[in-house]
Design a protein around this motif. Sequence first.
Motif, PDB file in Angstrom:
ATOM      1  N   PRO A   4     -11.022   2.797  11.801  1.00 38.47           N
ATOM      2  CA  PRO A   4      -9.820   3.583  11.495  1.00 38.47           C
ATOM      3  C   PRO A   4      -8.769   2.690  10.859  1.00 38.47           C
ATOM      4  N   CYS A   5      -7.962   3.286   9.967  1.00 36.79           N
ATOM      5  CA  CYS A   5      -6.970   2.541   9.219  1.00 36.79           C
ATOM      6  C   CYS A   5      -5.712   2.330  10.055  1.00 36.79           C
ATOM      7  N   GLY A   6      -5.378   1.057  10.291  1.00 39.39           N
ATOM      8  CA  GLY A   6      -4.199   0.724  11.091  1.00 39.39           C
ATOM      9  C   GLY A   6      -2.923   1.327  10.550  1.00 39.39           C
ATOM     10  N   PRO A   7      -2.556   1.040   9.279  1.00 36.62           N
ATOM     11  CA  PRO A   7      -1.311   1.570   8.711  1.00 36.62           C
ATOM     12  C   PRO A   7      -1.212   3.091   8.786  1.00 36.62           C
ATOM     13  N   CYS A   8      -2.378   3.798   8.665  1.00 38.17           N
ATOM     14  CA  CYS A   8      -2.342   5.270   8.737  1.00 38.17           C
ATOM     15  C   CYS A   8      -1.780   5.745  10.071  1.00 38.17           C
ATOM     16  N   GLY A   9      -2.108   4.989  11.140  1.00 35.76           N
ATOM     17  CA  GLY A   9      -1.659   5.421  12.462  1.00 35.76           C
ATOM     18  C   GLY A   9      -0.398   4.701  12.927  1.00 35.76           C
ATOM     19  N   ARG A  46      -5.803  -1.656   0.964  1.00 34.43           N
ATOM     20  CA  ARG A  46      -6.742  -0.543   1.099  1.00 34.43           C
ATOM     21  C   ARG A  46      -5.997   0.754   1.439  1.00 34.43           C
ATOM     22  N   HIS A  47      -5.073   0.614   2.373  1.00 33.70           N
ATOM     23  CA  HIS A  47      -4.297   1.789   2.802  1.00 33.70           C
ATOM     24  C   HIS A  47      -3.533   2.375   1.609  1.00 33.70           C
ATOM     25  N   LYS A  48      -2.890   1.467   0.857  1.00 37.13           N
ATOM     26  CA  LYS A  48      -2.102   1.955  -0.291  1.00 37.13           C
ATOM     27  C   LYS A  48      -2.985   2.656  -1.323  1.00 37.13           C
ATOM     28  N   HIS A  50      -6.219   3.823  -1.008  1.00 35.90           N
ATOM     29  CA  HIS A  50      -7.108   4.930  -0.623  1.00 35.90           C
ATOM     30  C   HIS A  50      -6.431   6.029   0.172  1.00 35.90           C
ATOM     31  N   HIS A  51      -5.360   5.696   0.868  1.00 35.69           N
ATOM     32  CA  HIS A  51      -4.744   6.721   1.715  1.00 35.69           C
ATOM     33  C   HIS A  51      -3.408   7.189   1.167  1.00 35.69           C
ATOM     34  N   LEU A  52      -2.587   6.199   0.788  1.00 38.26           N
ATOM     35  CA  LEU A  52      -1.260   6.574   0.327  1.00 38.26           C
ATOM     36  C   LEU A  52      -1.319   7.341  -0.988  1.00 38.26           C
TER      37      LEU A  52
HETATM   38 ZN   LIG Z   1      -4.578   4.181   5.787  1.00 37.55          ZN
END
Ligand SMILES: [Zn+2]
Length: 191
Positions: A4-9, A46-48, A50-52
């Motif tokens: 799981p993505c740390g920054p997402c949570g 990665r967060h930026k 793929h998620h952001l």
């Molecule tokens: Zn993320």
Amino acid sequence: MPRPCGPCGDKQRNELDRRLLEMELSGETFRVISREFGYHVDALRRHKEHHLIVDLSEVQRAKLEARDRVLAEAQAKELEQTKADVAEGMAARLENAANFLDQLKEVRNKAATLLELAEEAEDLRAAGTFLKELREQIRLWAELEGKLAANPPQVSITLNAEWIELRTRIVTAMDPYPEAKEAMIRAIRGK
Ligand SMILES: [Zn+2]
């Protein structure tokens, strides 16, 4: 299964995302943000990516969908309004037709009465043309009424033209009989 993505949570995700998005403007590096928020630079990157960015495009999509929905609603509303306008016009035409039928019946009754009076007066020779015309008009009116009763929607448009022609013909035919003409005009006007 990816971790799981740390920054997402992250509890401060909004702030973190804002900082990541504004990096180009603020000049902040992944390293600085990494130190502050405690995530590995790669995790932030990665967060930026793929998620952001994905979230942003979803926001964008949602906005476009909302715009489309508003447009569709506006179109539907316009369509409803058009339908309402058409219905109103139809109602007005039907009312006209109904009024016309009443008028027609009234005029025909008055004409029939005039005919009876003229015949009773036994001045048939003098009134000959008039009576002939009047009989013809009464016949035509009856015919028109029959047509109207048999086929109301189609004739409502031709109605006016026929009516005006009949009216003109009978009024003209009555020229030699001013009194009768006046009575007929009053009858036509419904007074
Ligand atoms: Zn993320």
